[in-house]
Design an enzyme around this catalytic site. Sequence first.
Site, PDB file in Angstrom:
ATOM      1  N   ASP A   1      -1.643  11.024  -1.787  1.00  0.00           N
ATOM      2  CA  ASP A   1      -1.997   9.982  -2.751  1.00  0.00           C
ATOM      3  C   ASP A   1      -2.300  10.574  -4.120  1.00  0.00           C
ATOM      4  O   ASP A   1      -2.173   9.897  -5.137  1.00  0.00           O
ATOM      5  CB  ASP A   1      -3.181   9.180  -2.210  1.00  0.00           C
ATOM      6  CG  ASP A   1      -2.774   8.486  -0.922  1.00  0.00           C
ATOM      7  OD1 ASP A   1      -2.247   7.376  -0.999  1.00  0.00           O
ATOM      8  OD2 ASP A   1      -2.917   9.106   0.156  1.00  0.00           O
TER       9      ASP A   1
ATOM     10  N   ASN B   1      -5.019  12.634   0.929  1.00  0.00           N
ATOM     11  CA  ASN B   1      -4.159  11.764   1.745  1.00  0.00           C
ATOM     12  C   ASN B   1      -5.069  10.982   2.687  1.00  0.00           C
ATOM     13  O   ASN B   1      -6.305  11.164   2.680  1.00  0.00           O
ATOM     14  CB  ASN B   1      -3.139  12.614   2.523  1.00  0.00           C
ATOM     15  CG  ASN B   1      -2.014  11.768   3.100  1.00  0.00           C
ATOM     16  OD1 ASN B   1      -1.392  10.988   2.384  1.00  0.00           O
ATOM     17  ND2 ASN B   1      -1.768  11.874   4.391  1.00  0.00           N
TER      18      ASN B   1
ATOM     19  N   ALA C   1       1.119   5.245  -2.010  1.00  0.00           N
ATOM     20  CA  ALA C   1       1.015   5.648  -3.414  1.00  0.00           C
ATOM     21  C   ALA C   1       2.164   5.140  -4.297  1.00  0.00           C
ATOM     22  O   ALA C   1       1.946   4.526  -5.347  1.00  0.00           O
ATOM     23  CB  ALA C   1       0.935   7.174  -3.476  1.00  0.00           C
TER      24      ALA C   1
ATOM     25  N   ARG D   1       0.871  -1.180   0.000  1.00  0.00           N
ATOM     26  CA  ARG D   1       0.000   0.000   0.000  1.00  0.00           C
ATOM     27  C   ARG D   1       0.910   1.233   0.000  1.00  0.00           C
ATOM     28  O   ARG D   1       2.136   1.099   0.071  1.00  0.00           O
ATOM     29  CB  ARG D   1      -1.030  -0.002   1.141  1.00  0.00           C
ATOM     30  CG  ARG D   1      -0.670  -0.710   2.394  1.00  0.00           C
ATOM     31  CD  ARG D   1       0.468  -0.127   3.142  1.00  0.00           C
ATOM     32  NE  ARG D   1       0.270   1.300   3.354  1.00  0.00           N
ATOM     33  CZ  ARG D   1       1.215   2.170   3.570  1.00  0.00           C
ATOM     34  NH1 ARG D   1       2.492   1.805   3.588  1.00  0.00           N
ATOM     35  NH2 ARG D   1       0.962   3.438   3.760  1.00  0.00           N
TER      36      ARG D   1
END
Length: 378
Positions: free
Chosen positions: A250, A260, A56, A54
């Site tokens: 993100d 985010n 970005a 996980r």
Amino acid sequence: MNVNGRHYRTIWLKETDNTVVQIINQLALPHSFDIIDLRTVEDVRRAIKDMYVRGAGLIGATAAYGMYLAVLEAGEGSFTADLLRSAEILKNTRPTASNLAWAVDRMLVTLTDSADLPPAKKCEDARIEAQAIADEDADSCRRIGIHGVEIIKAIAARKKGETVNILTHCNAGWLAFVDYGSALSPVYAAHDAGLKVHVWVDETRPRNQGASLTAWELGQHGVPHDLIPDNAGGHLMQHGMVDMVITGADRVTRCGDAANKIGTYLKAAAAKENGVPFYVALPSSTFDFNMRDGLKEIPIEERDASEVRFVSGKTKSGALKTVQICPDSTSARNWGFDVTPARYITGLISERGICEASEQGILGLYPEQAAGQGCTHG
Ligand code: MRU
């Protein structure tokens, strides 16, 4: 970064078989450090969707390696169709981080150029491009550290060498990227340069990436930190116990709105209210230059309610357990991200430098994007 003294990235090709992608199983951290193999596009889809990986940058790099595996799986006569189907499967895993589609599209461009080449050459091109995406992610994060540490140095100088207290939310450390991290890269650079830094680690409900991942990686690197409940940050800011906030992102629009992990916006609002500088760190691959208004345009992932209704952890006897924390009949909602409007952000830190969170500031670092759509909001 180092785990028990040995250097790891978060994703790599197996040394003895470069058709196998290896990752650190982030679902098992902090209680156990496991490496797992990904051999198929389906393995990669599940690894991203179920959050074995996980963050970005790492989602993007994993998807790039997934496209490499897609080339290995693609049929001779149906190469392009097979590839496009795999691209769709991978892109549909998680909606918010822009690095995912960015990496898949970049792989598609390379592979379209290779479509008529012999199979072995296509595979080689795909492997080289996926590796390049991973290497660039690590290098961008390293450079984010070089730029961001200057902000910490300035605060340290103002505090005459006293400890600089930095609050962060979720995990935007090396586990969220291929190496170094975004928000934590300046922290590691400061610590390694001998500056006194201390990190307030938001636990980051509901999946607790702060408690399980950020606390773990800071501990591995020897950076002083304390875990705090998500709702403590405002109190600490009111009492002068936070010198700056750094989070990851993100997706960031061309006007500087930043998506985010859920809860980031509340920290930004509290920081503004208390005059605490709030920085967002991101590699270029997290910008979405086609979006302007983050609140209206950034897709926000809604995840399963079970992540809110249950918590998992280690009991005092050392067993891992998942328990329900609400009445049997209670329903829940679970948005994964929120958007912090640009006006709350003191600055953006990317591998190109530090800029204001505004279209003008961003285009100062990315002049090649100037031809795109302008902003319609403040
Ligand atoms: O749901 P996740 O864990 O993939 O969320 C991503 C994050 O870790 C955070 O939002 C992070 O701060 C930005 S990603 C570098």
